[in-house]
Scaffold this active site. Structure first.
Site, PDB file in Angstrom:
ATOM      1  N   GLU A   1      -0.103  -0.414   4.009  1.00  0.00           N
ATOM      2  CA  GLU A   1       0.627   0.822   4.326  1.00  0.00           C
ATOM      3  C   GLU A   1      -0.290   2.025   4.469  1.00  0.00           C
ATOM      4  OE1 GLU A   1       0.827   0.558  -0.239  1.00  0.00           O
ATOM      5  OE2 GLU A   1       0.657  -0.791   1.480  1.00  0.00           O
TER       6      GLU A   1
ATOM      7  N   ASP B   1      -1.501   7.427   3.068  1.00  0.00           N
ATOM      8  CA  ASP B   1      -0.776   6.343   2.406  1.00  0.00           C
ATOM      9  C   ASP B   1       0.709   6.685   2.365  1.00  0.00           C
ATOM     10  OD1 ASP B   1      -1.108   3.831   0.565  1.00  0.00           O
ATOM     11  OD2 ASP B   1       0.309   5.148  -0.475  1.00  0.00           O
ATOM     12  N   ILE B   2       1.554   5.713   2.700  1.00  0.00           N
ATOM     13  CA  ILE B   2       3.002   5.919   2.625  1.00  0.00           C
ATOM     14  C   ILE B   2       3.428   5.808   1.163  1.00  0.00           C
ATOM     15  CG2 ILE B   2       5.263   5.038   3.339  1.00  0.00           C
ATOM     16  CD1 ILE B   2       3.892   4.017   5.893  1.00  0.00           C
TER      17      ILE B   2
END
Length: 467
Positions: free
Chosen positions: A385, A342-343
């Site tokens: 994302e 996950d960003i």
């Protein structure tokens, strides 16, 4: 003609017409001539599109001044005579004639005479007619066998092409069939780019066409086809000076044309000059013509498959492709590691820099993922994302090392600067597991990573632990 010769002619007629082998027929003809006329000389003149028999007195029928009487016999289908007072011999030219045409000329030389013995003319004429009929039957049989074989090749290939098999499997099948049927050394299939500037070798082509040495032939054929859009039949091409010593002289190339548009082409090659016959050239054209639409459909199916299984933004695999890959791996492999990525603070990036920069950040991370996994590993867009990596046959410690390397690379290389968090899960055959639970454990580990500081890797097994 006496009774003995009639009986001999009857016997030889039975032998000649009992065989459909050209070699046997011609051999029997000369055996008979030796038995009946041991003191005569004889030759068989055949046109160059028939057969070559080095062990028999057969010569090529050439259209020149030295063969005027033989050519006259071949053209008219009638017996001709020639004599030489100086050399004291007489010659008879008898056509090997069937119902559909003349297949050669039998030349019989009688020594020590200025005129061919009249009593022998009838026997030799009947013998040559008998041999001509048998030769015609044999050639028609061989032609029918070739036609059947050609139709079988086209039918098998069309069936394969219309069976919705993967493109690589389809072209590998076609390559093997063409190589066997045409005795070709190299077989290649090529697809033009949209602007036709490049010709890409398709999987299934022989390995030579993926080398630098092959480029000179590919470019040469590509240029010729683009100019005329017509099949090429080259018997003695010489490009060796430009090709690092590799030399293929016999080349056949047929364009793949769909709706009057040049989509690609097929090449087959052999090192020997004039190796392929014109019949094989016609067969290749027919094969490619029958296959053109199916070949194009196969290519389009493959392109569509890539589109369906690829995320349009990141060019990573789709979530569905990842799901299918993990399920197959859990059936066939011993172990595997799953990484969910996950960003960090992605909403803030979009709010600060705009969604276009947000997309560029996703692409940057996707490129780093591709650069850190093997060909058999799967990088995918999980959603939004979140991205994912699946590592088949990879133990947990190796998977964790790859996740840590990715976290470090993203932190060091991203512009604008970002970080990512990773949740890692693992399965093996020793304990009962499911791919849904593999996802769930990774998701829980990722949640823990996000809640405990971000920019880190967390492993989910029986007890969540950070790494």
């Amino acid at each position: 003609m006496d009774v003995v010769k009639y009986k001999k002619l009857f016997q030889i007629a039975k032998k000649l017409h009992s065989s459909l082998d050209v070699d046997v027929i011609l051999g029997e003809l000369f055996v008979t001539l030796k038995e009946v006329y041991p003191n005569f000389s004889y030759f068989l003149l055949l046109s160059m599109d028939t057969y070559s028999h080095s062990d028999l007195p057969i010569i090529e029928l050439e259209y020149d001044n030295e063969n005027i009487m033989a050519i006259k016999t071949f053209a008219s289908g009638n017996v001709q005579f020639e004599s030489s007072h100086f050399e004291k011999h007489a010659i008879l030219y008898a056509p090997l004639k069937g119902k559909q045409g003349v297949y050669g000329v039998l030349q019989v030389i009688a020594p020590e005479t200025s005129e061919f013995p009249a009593m022998e003319v009838e026997f030799i004429t009947l013998l040559s007619e008998c041999a001509g009929g048998a030769l015609e039957n044999a050639q028609l049989h061989q032609q029918s066998q070739r036609t059947i074989s050609d139709l079988q090749l086209i039918n098998e290939t069309s069936h394969q092409l219309n069976s919705n098999r993967p493109m690589t499997e389809t072209f590998t099948f076609m390559s093997a069939k063409i190589k066997t049927s045409f005795e070709a050394e190299e077989v290649g299939f090529f697809l033009f780019s949209q602007d036709q500037a490049k010709a890409k070798a398709l999987p299934g082509s022989t390995s030579y066409f993926f080398t630098r040495q092959a480029r000179v032939y590919i470019d040469y054929i590509k240029g010729k086809l683009q100019k005329g859009n017509e099949p090429l039949f080259l018997g003695d091409l010489n490009l060796s000076e430009k090709n690092y010593g590799t030399s293929f002289h016999s080349i056949m190339a047929v364009p793949v044309v769909v709706s009057k548009k040049l989509k690609g082409f097929c090449i087959i090659m052999h090192r020997s000059p004039y190796f392929f016959s014109f019949e094989s050239f016609k067969l290749l054209q027919s094969l490619v013509h029958h296959s053109s639409l199916a070949l194009t459909n196969s290519i389009l199916r493959e392109e569509l498959k890539i589109l369906v299984t690829t995320d349009h933004l990141t060019k990573l695999h789709s979530r569905k492709f990842l799901d299918d890959k993990i399920q197959r791996s859990m059936k066939n492999d011993e172990e595997g590691t799953f990484i969910l990525i996950d960003i960090d603070n992605f909403k803030e990036i979009n709010d600060t820099y705009g969604h276009q920069i947000g997309d560029e950040v996703l692409i940057q991370v996707a490129n780093l993922i591709r650069g850190n996994i093997r060909e058999n590993d799967v990088g995918a867009r999980w959603g939004g994302e979140e991205l994912a990596i699946y590592l088949p046959k990879v133990p947990l410690d190796t998977g964790v090392a790859i996740a840590k390397r990715l976290v470090k690379k993203v932190s060091e290389c991203s512009v604008p600067h970002i970080t990512v968090s990773c949740g890692v899960s693992y399965w093996n055959k020793e304990k009962h597991d499911s791919y849904q639970y593999v996802f769930k454990r990774a998701d829980e580990a990722l949640y823990t990573a996000k809640e405990t500081g971000k920019n880190k890797v967390v492993i989910q097994d029986d007890n969540i632990r950070a790494s």
